[in-house]
Enzyme design. Structure first.
Site, PDB file in Angstrom:
ATOM      1  N   GLY A 133      -6.181  -2.680   5.739  1.00  0.00           N
ATOM      2  CA  GLY A 133      -5.901  -4.092   6.036  1.00  0.00           C
ATOM      3  C   GLY A 133      -4.543  -4.291   6.685  1.00  0.00           C
ATOM      4  N   GLU A 160      -5.172  -3.565  10.252  1.00  0.00           N
ATOM      5  CA  GLU A 160      -5.946  -4.705  10.774  1.00  0.00           C
ATOM      6  C   GLU A 160      -5.046  -5.925  10.965  1.00  0.00           C
ATOM      7  OE1 GLU A 160      -8.750  -4.040   7.541  1.00  0.00           O
ATOM      8  OE2 GLU A 160     -10.361  -4.084   9.007  1.00  0.00           O
ATOM      9  N   ALA A 182      -5.227  -3.371   1.841  1.00  0.00           N
ATOM     10  CA  ALA A 182      -5.565  -4.335   0.796  1.00  0.00           C
ATOM     11  C   ALA A 182      -5.212  -3.711  -0.552  1.00  0.00           C
ATOM     12  CB  ALA A 182      -7.051  -4.639   0.850  1.00  0.00           C
ATOM     13  N   GLU A 184     -10.362   3.428   4.827  1.00  0.00           N
ATOM     14  CA  GLU A 184     -11.340   2.842   3.886  1.00  0.00           C
ATOM     15  C   GLU A 184     -12.496   3.791   3.579  1.00  0.00           C
ATOM     16  OE1 GLU A 184     -10.111   1.349   6.588  1.00  0.00           O
ATOM     17  OE2 GLU A 184      -9.566  -0.724   6.140  1.00  0.00           O
TER      18      GLU A 184
HETATM   19  N1  COA Z   1      -3.457  -0.853  -3.087  1.00  0.00           N
HETATM   20  C1  COA Z   1      -2.868  -0.891  -4.272  1.00  0.00           C
HETATM   21  N2  COA Z   1      -1.813  -0.094  -4.605  1.00  0.00           N
HETATM   22  C2  COA Z   1      -1.378   0.736  -3.663  1.00  0.00           C
HETATM   23  C3  COA Z   1      -1.941   0.824  -2.389  1.00  0.00           C
HETATM   24  C4  COA Z   1      -3.055  -0.036  -2.111  1.00  0.00           C
HETATM   25  N3  COA Z   1      -3.645  -0.077  -0.918  1.00  0.00           N
HETATM   26  N4  COA Z   1      -1.289   1.768  -1.664  1.00  0.00           N
HETATM   27  C5  COA Z   1      -0.328   2.259  -2.472  1.00  0.00           C
HETATM   28  N5  COA Z   1      -0.372   1.637  -3.675  1.00  0.00           N
HETATM   29  C6  COA Z   1       0.499   1.848  -4.839  1.00  0.00           C
HETATM   30  C7  COA Z   1       0.168   3.140  -5.580  1.00  0.00           C
HETATM   31  O1  COA Z   1      -0.923   2.921  -6.445  1.00  0.00           O
HETATM   32  C8  COA Z   1       1.464   3.392  -6.262  1.00  0.00           C
HETATM   33  O2  COA Z   1       1.564   2.519  -7.380  1.00  0.00           O
HETATM   34  P1  COA Z   1       2.092   3.083  -8.811  1.00  0.00           P
HETATM   35  O3  COA Z   1       3.482   3.606  -8.535  1.00  0.00           O
HETATM   36  O4  COA Z   1       2.069   1.892  -9.703  1.00  0.00           O
HETATM   37  O5  COA Z   1       1.156   4.180  -9.177  1.00  0.00           O
HETATM   38  C9  COA Z   1       2.516   2.954  -5.254  1.00  0.00           C
HETATM   39  O6  COA Z   1       1.840   2.041  -4.386  1.00  0.00           O
HETATM   40  C10 COA Z   1       3.083   4.081  -4.437  1.00  0.00           C
HETATM   41  O7  COA Z   1       2.012   4.773  -3.841  1.00  0.00           O
HETATM   42  P2  COA Z   1       1.812   6.370  -3.951  1.00  0.00           P
HETATM   43  O8  COA Z   1       0.358   6.653  -3.751  1.00  0.00           O
HETATM   44  O9  COA Z   1       2.434   6.867  -5.200  1.00  0.00           O
HETATM   45  O10 COA Z   1       2.666   6.842  -2.702  1.00  0.00           O
HETATM   46  P3  COA Z   1       2.452   8.191  -1.836  1.00  0.00           P
HETATM   47  O11 COA Z   1       3.613   8.287  -0.922  1.00  0.00           O
HETATM   48  O12 COA Z   1       2.127   9.342  -2.701  1.00  0.00           O
HETATM   49  O13 COA Z   1       1.114   7.896  -0.967  1.00  0.00           O
HETATM   50  C11 COA Z   1      -0.302   6.574   0.494  1.00  0.00           C
HETATM   51  C12 COA Z   1       1.134   6.883   0.003  1.00  0.00           C
HETATM   52  C13 COA Z   1      -0.228   5.373   1.421  1.00  0.00           C
HETATM   53  C14 COA Z   1      -0.866   7.776   1.254  1.00  0.00           C
HETATM   54  C15 COA Z   1      -1.199   6.276  -0.728  1.00  0.00           C
HETATM   55  O14 COA Z   1      -0.547   5.307  -1.530  1.00  0.00           O
HETATM   56  C16 COA Z   1      -2.554   5.719  -0.369  1.00  0.00           C
HETATM   57  O15 COA Z   1      -3.432   6.465   0.028  1.00  0.00           O
HETATM   58  N6  COA Z   1      -2.733   4.378  -0.516  1.00  0.00           N
HETATM   59  C17 COA Z   1      -3.990   3.724  -0.236  1.00  0.00           C
HETATM   60  C18 COA Z   1      -4.167   3.492   1.241  1.00  0.00           C
HETATM   61  C19 COA Z   1      -5.525   2.893   1.532  1.00  0.00           C
HETATM   62  O16 COA Z   1      -6.572   3.446   1.247  1.00  0.00           O
HETATM   63  N7  COA Z   1      -5.515   1.683   2.132  1.00  0.00           N
HETATM   64  C20 COA Z   1      -6.707   0.989   2.506  1.00  0.00           C
HETATM   65  C21 COA Z   1      -7.152   0.120   1.406  1.00  0.00           C
HETATM   66  S1  COA Z   1      -8.689  -0.722   1.783  1.00  0.00           S
END
Ligand code: COA
Length: 259
Positions: free
Chosen positions: A110, A113, A66, A133
């Site tokens: 999500g 999911e 999400a 999460e």
């Molecule tokens: N929601 C909103 N934005 C998200 C996102 C999410 N779930 N997952 C990634 N992004 C965005 C980042 O904020 C970033 O945006 P920006 O460039 O404007 O700062 C962009 O996507 C790239 O992500 P980044 O974190 O820089 O890539 P990475 O390769 O270093 O890390 C992940 C990848 C997936 C490990 C990391 O993005 C992450 O932990 N995301 C959240 C995953 C999560 O918790 N999902 C469950 C949500 S309930």
């Protein structure tokens, strides 16, 4: 429809939905959820489409969960209402045609999911799957505590949800979170072959198969067997069943029309 979602109709009765926010790793925001609803409604009513593939744009991500930026100022009641009215997970599960998740990268929260609400899952060996999460002080809110244990058993569900650890596509196949993991450069071809195979079958039989298998989750065995028998018998009214049986007896390939 917003460009956060791309919908393509491919040859052979196959449609492909691509979540198209690669700069945000295809995180699910309101526009994506709304677009998904509209796309599923259109594709459900399109007789030319028999199978749907869902994937994420770019090399890196299927869906990274999400959109967390939408959580910041959300209040409990609004959050509950938006998840109830905008339930794309239920929409996918009740969609009357088979849906295949093509997991090409991060498949988190999500996103995982959503993949679990699809009927089949094929992952790249390099994909990363999980329910992180817990890192946000949350639990999965779209079926992660319910569909995940049904697929992988309680122990793995507890571990993934409580630790937030991410596993590879290969590991996901080993524990049953996806059916198969293939090398990244083979993913598209593998999914297209699977989709073409299924799209060549009778649409009514496919719907009957999906509804009957999903019924097994909520019905005791005797009721489920009755439910299955009802569908099996109903299929005797279709032209496709007459065509399938006729083609077998005449030693030729069946041509299913969906009638
Ligand atoms: N929601 C909103 N934005 C998200 C996102 C999410 N779930 N997952 C990634 N992004 C965005 C980042 O904020 C970033 O945006 P920006 O460039 O404007 O700062 C962009 O996507 C790239 O992500 P980044 O974190 O820089 O890539 P990475 O390769 O270093 O890390 C992940 C990848 C997936 C490990 C990391 O993005 C992450 O932990 N995301 C959240 C995953 C999560 O918790 N999902 C469950 C949500 S309930």
């Amino acid at each position: 429809m917003s460009d956060a979602l791309l919908v393509e109709k491919l040859d052979g009765h196959i449609a492909k939905i691509t979540i198209n926010r690669p700069d945000k790793l295809n995180a699910l925001n309101k526009a994506v959820r709304q677009g998904m609803f509209e796309a599923l409604e259109d594709l459900a009513g399109d007789d030319d489409v028999r199978v749907v593939i869902i994937t994420g744009a770019g090399e890196k991500s299927f869906i990274a969960g999400a959109d967390i930026s939408e959580f910041k100022d959300a209040r409990p009641v609004e959050q509950y209402r938006s998840m109830q009215s905008g339930n794309i997970y239920v929409a996918l599960e009740t969609f009357p045609k088979p849906v295949i998740a093509m997991i090409n990268g991060f498949c988190l929260g999500g996103g995982c999911e959503l993949a679990m609400a699809c009927d089949m899952r094929v992952a790249s060996t390099k994909a990363k799957l999980g329910q992180p999460e817990i890192n946000l002080g949350l639990i999965p809110g779209a079926g992660g505590t319910q569909r995940l244990p049904r697929l992988v058993g309680e122990g793995w569900a507890m571990r993934l949800v409580m630790s937030g650890e991410l596993i590879s596509g290969e590991k996901a196949a080993e524990i049953g979170l996806v059916e198969v993991a293939v090398e990244p450069d083979e993913l598209e071809a593998h999914v297209m072959t699977l989709a073409s195979n299924i799209a060549g079958r009778s649409p009514m039989a496919l719907q009957a198969a999906k509804e009957s298998i999903l019924a097994a989750r909520r019905m005791p065995l005797d009721e489920g067997l009755k439910f299955e028998r009802g569908w099996f018998s109903l299929l005797f009214s279709t032209d496709d069943m007459a065509e399938g049986v006729g083609a077998f007896l005449e030693k030729r390939k069946p041509e299913f029309t969906g009638s």
